[in-house]
Design an enzyme around this catalytic site. Structure first.
Site, PDB file in Angstrom:
ATOM      1  N   LYS A 285      -6.353   3.163  -1.118  1.00  0.00           N
ATOM      2  CA  LYS A 285      -5.347   3.631  -0.294  1.00  0.00           C
ATOM      3  C   LYS A 285      -5.340   2.273   0.915  1.00  0.00           C
ATOM      4  O   LYS A 285      -6.450   1.621   1.301  1.00  0.00           O
ATOM      5  CB  LYS A 285      -5.708   4.865   0.370  1.00  0.00           C
ATOM      6  CG  LYS A 285      -5.173   6.031  -0.136  1.00  0.00           C
ATOM      7  CD  LYS A 285      -5.622   7.346   0.708  1.00  0.00           C
ATOM      8  CE  LYS A 285      -5.527   8.217  -0.931  1.00  0.00           C
ATOM      9  NZ  LYS A 285      -4.395   8.389  -0.894  1.00  0.00           N
ATOM     10  N   ARG A 359      -5.229  15.576  -9.779  1.00  0.00           N
ATOM     11  CA  ARG A 359      -4.514  15.985 -10.862  1.00  0.00           C
ATOM     12  C   ARG A 359      -5.490  15.603 -11.764  1.00  0.00           C
ATOM     13  O   ARG A 359      -5.499  16.799 -13.173  1.00  0.00           O
ATOM     14  CB  ARG A 359      -2.888  15.632 -11.292  1.00  0.00           C
ATOM     15  CG  ARG A 359      -2.829  13.910 -11.516  1.00  0.00           C
ATOM     16  CD  ARG A 359      -1.458  13.359 -11.629  1.00  0.00           C
ATOM     17  NE  ARG A 359      -0.443  13.083 -10.051  1.00  0.00           N
ATOM     18  CZ  ARG A 359       0.057  13.319  -9.657  1.00  0.00           C
ATOM     19  NH1 ARG A 359       0.914  13.279 -10.595  1.00  0.00           N
ATOM     20  NH2 ARG A 359       0.440  12.921  -8.491  1.00  0.00           N
TER      21      ARG A 359
HETATM   22  N1  BES Z   1      -5.582  13.392  -1.623  1.00  0.00           N
HETATM   23  C1  BES Z   1      -3.973  12.682  -2.479  1.00  0.00           C
HETATM   24  C2  BES Z   1      -2.612  12.944  -1.694  1.00  0.00           C
HETATM   25  C3  BES Z   1      -2.542  13.101  -0.155  1.00  0.00           C
HETATM   26  C4  BES Z   1      -1.790  12.631   0.537  1.00  0.00           C
HETATM   27  C5  BES Z   1      -2.770  14.800   0.293  1.00  0.00           C
HETATM   28  C6  BES Z   1      -1.392  12.496   2.043  1.00  0.00           C
HETATM   29  C7  BES Z   1      -3.045  14.772   2.014  1.00  0.00           C
HETATM   30  C8  BES Z   1      -2.177  13.381   2.369  1.00  0.00           C
HETATM   31  C9  BES Z   1      -4.279  12.565  -3.979  1.00  0.00           C
HETATM   32  O1  BES Z   1      -4.850  11.969  -4.080  1.00  0.00           O
HETATM   33  C10 BES Z   1      -2.640  11.137  -3.442  1.00  0.00           C
HETATM   34  O2  BES Z   1      -4.062   9.958  -3.677  1.00  0.00           O
HETATM   35  N2  BES Z   1      -1.933  11.040  -4.593  1.00  0.00           N
HETATM   36  C11 BES Z   1      -0.379  10.654  -4.335  1.00  0.00           C
HETATM   37  C12 BES Z   1      -0.190  10.396  -5.624  1.00  0.00           C
HETATM   38  C13 BES Z   1       0.665   8.819  -6.671  1.00  0.00           C
HETATM   39  C14 BES Z   1      -0.269   8.103  -6.637  1.00  0.00           C
HETATM   40  C15 BES Z   1       1.152   9.360  -7.756  1.00  0.00           C
HETATM   41  C16 BES Z   1       0.474  10.039  -3.559  1.00  0.00           C
HETATM   42  O3  BES Z   1       0.633  10.571  -3.087  1.00  0.00           O
HETATM   43  O4  BES Z   1       0.959   9.200  -2.747  1.00  0.00           O
HETATM   44 MN    MN Z   2      -5.881  10.321  -4.138  1.00  0.00          MN
END
Ligand code: BES
Ligand code: MN
Ligand code: ZN
Length: 505
Positions: A285, A359
């Protein structure tokens, strides 16, 4: 903080402070408020008549009773808005507003009175009103300051030791007591969820969450089963192991069983994402805001908070809780895009993005829950950024494979002020997570990100009745409401417990 009903008349009780709700545009009423105003030689009605206090939500006014008029040293008027808008959420906020004001004054004990909850079409049962007030009191007095060497005055006001609810009518008092019991337990459960959420990633590790679960089990007579790497290996939980393999922190699968229902009754199940820090892994990230990813275990925290409340209330029902917990870090051993792993369910998963890790750990946890043959399973997870785009911070996304369960959860959330709103799961969305090389892939791309994430989970629930709450936008925030503070909200602990209460009834 101790909350108790005192069987006495509010016009007779000597206290450092008496908090009284005042409604917008409402005449001084019959009942306790009217009698109190009379005793105060119309002091409150005069303030209202002059327009110095309007009764708007969030409004407060500190008043010193006219000499010799009434025993409280101080009166705190607390606005409760229009009488027709009265509901549990209004009382929850008003109680928290009061508690914050009182704490600022440095007063350790105060009294309040429940009134005007019985009128008109918006009648709230005294027990429900007391439940909301108790919850607001406990939530409003929450501070997370354990890492402040020197408490600063604004964030750390005097710790309240107790609040008395004044009610002299025995029958009413008994009802208030039953509401306080539920509201107090709920507030404490929510505050536990908040603290677990607010704790930094270097403290709230998977082992820390597991220890906390064991503590809950021993406090309330539940069974705790904790899986570490060896047990996860033995159970073929390839997805949890894959997510944790880049980290020095060992993963845990936490299972709590509260068995207070009939011995042969099938349980209901709660599952929560316990990702204690999400860097994204190799699909790392951006640095900006990454510190917020300590909140990526808020689903798991809410499950533990709910279990604590369920335990404290000793609810006569069988509930199983499962929290898969791991870090998601990049390293030479970390999971990579393109890797193919085998899940507990047996399905193979192609990793497209290591940041879609929630997931993965949930897939194994949900698959594991099948052995309990639950009547229904509900999971909560900070699963997708996409959910925040869709619903902002006002509602959790609600998806699942059973319309009745979805409606049951939506209405439960609505009743307790933790909204959840349905998103569709049309079959066509499933296409986005088809893989060329494996049974399924872990990312469906940007379109409908919350829905394809839910479709992924659905592939691992088998024939269980299942619903999923995406709490990415509701689990933490700025703390705008009176009963909130910056950081973890505790959501959806309250929704969980309300759902379980409904099932236990
Ligand atoms: N923990 C994050 C989702 C999240 C993002 C929660 C912002 C709270 C605030 C999750 O693990 C994630 O990174 N999801 C990705 C999925 C994508 C890579 C398909 C996302 O939402 O960008
Ligand atoms: Mn994530
Ligand atoms: Zn995550």
């Amino acid at each position: 903080m101790e909350i108790a009903v005192l069987r006495t008349d509010c016009t007779e009780h000597a206290t450092a402070l008496l908090a009284v709700t005042v409604f917008e545009g409402a005449d001084p009423q019959d009942g306790p408020a009217g009698r109190l105003d009379e005793r105060l030689r119309a002091q409150v009605s005069e303030i209202v008549a002059r327009g110095d206090f309007k009764g708007k939500p969030g409004e407060t006014l500190l008043v010193y009773p006219r000499d010799g008029s009434a025993p409280p040293e101080r009166l705190l008027l607390v606005g409760a808005g229009k009488p027709e808008g009265l509901d549990a959420e209004v009382l929850r906020r008003a109680a928290a507003t009061a508690v914050k004001q009182v704490a600022r004054l440095g007063i350790e004990r105060f009294a309040t009175v429940m009134h005007d909850v019985g009128g008109g079409s918006n009648r709230l049962e005294p027990s429900d009103a007391a439940r909301a007030v108790a919850e607001g009191l406990v939530l409003g007095s929450y501070v997370f300051d354990q890492f402040k060497t020197k408490p600063d005055d604004e964030t750390a006001p005097a710790k309240l030791s107790g609040v008395e609810l004044l009610e002299k009518v025995e029958e009413q008092a008994t009802q208030l007591e039953s509401g306080i019991r539920i509201g107090g337990a709920l507030g404490r459960g929510e505050n536990l969820a908040r603290t677990l959420g607010n704790l930094p990633g270097n403290v709230a590790t998977p082992t820390y969450l597991a220890d906390e679960a064991s503590r809950i089990a021993s406090d309330f007579g539940m069974q705790a089963t904790i899986f570490g790497p060896a047990e996860l290996e033995a159970e073929s939980m390839g997805a949890i192991l894959a997510v944790s393999q880049g980290s020095e922190q060992e993963p845990r699968l936490i299972v709590l069983e509260h068995r207070k229902g009939p011995e042969d009754a099938r349980p209901i199940a709660l599952v929560g994402k316990g990702l204690t820090f999400d860097t994204g892994g190799i699909s790392i990230k951006p640095a900006q805001g990454m510190e917020e990813m300590k909140f990526d275990m808020c689903g798991g925290a809410a499950v533990l908070g709910a279990m604590q409340a369920i335990g404290e209330l000793d609810l006569p029902i069988n509930v199983v809780a499962v929290v898969p917990s791991s870090e998601n870090l990049p390293s030479g051993k970390a999971l990579k895009p393109g890797d193919i792993i085998r899940s507990h369910f047996g399905k193979t998963i192609e990793i497209i993005n290591t940041d879609a890790e929630g997931r993965l750990i949930l897939a194994d946890a949900l698959s594991y829950v099948r052995r309990f043959e639950p009547l229904a399973v509900v999971d909560a997870a900070t699963l997708t950024g996409s959910c925040v785009i869709a619903l902002g911070h006002q509602a959790s996304a609600l998806l699942g494979n059973d319309d009745a369960l979805i409606e049951e959860l939506r209405t439960a959330g609505d009743r307790v002020g933790e909204r959840a709103w349905p998103l569709p799961m049309f079959d066509e969305y499933r296409e986005q997570i088809k893989s060329e090389y494996a049974d399924i892939k872990n990312s469906g791309g940007r379109p409908a990100g919350s829905i394809t994430a839910a479709w992924f989970l659905r592939e691992f629930v088998g024939d269980m009745t299942w619903a999923h709450l995406d709490i990415a936008g509701t689990a933490y925030g700025e703390g705008k409401l009176a009963y909130q503070s910056k950081g973890a909200t505790g959501a959806p602990t309250r929704l969980f417990v309300e759902w379980v209460l409904g099932r236990a009834a």
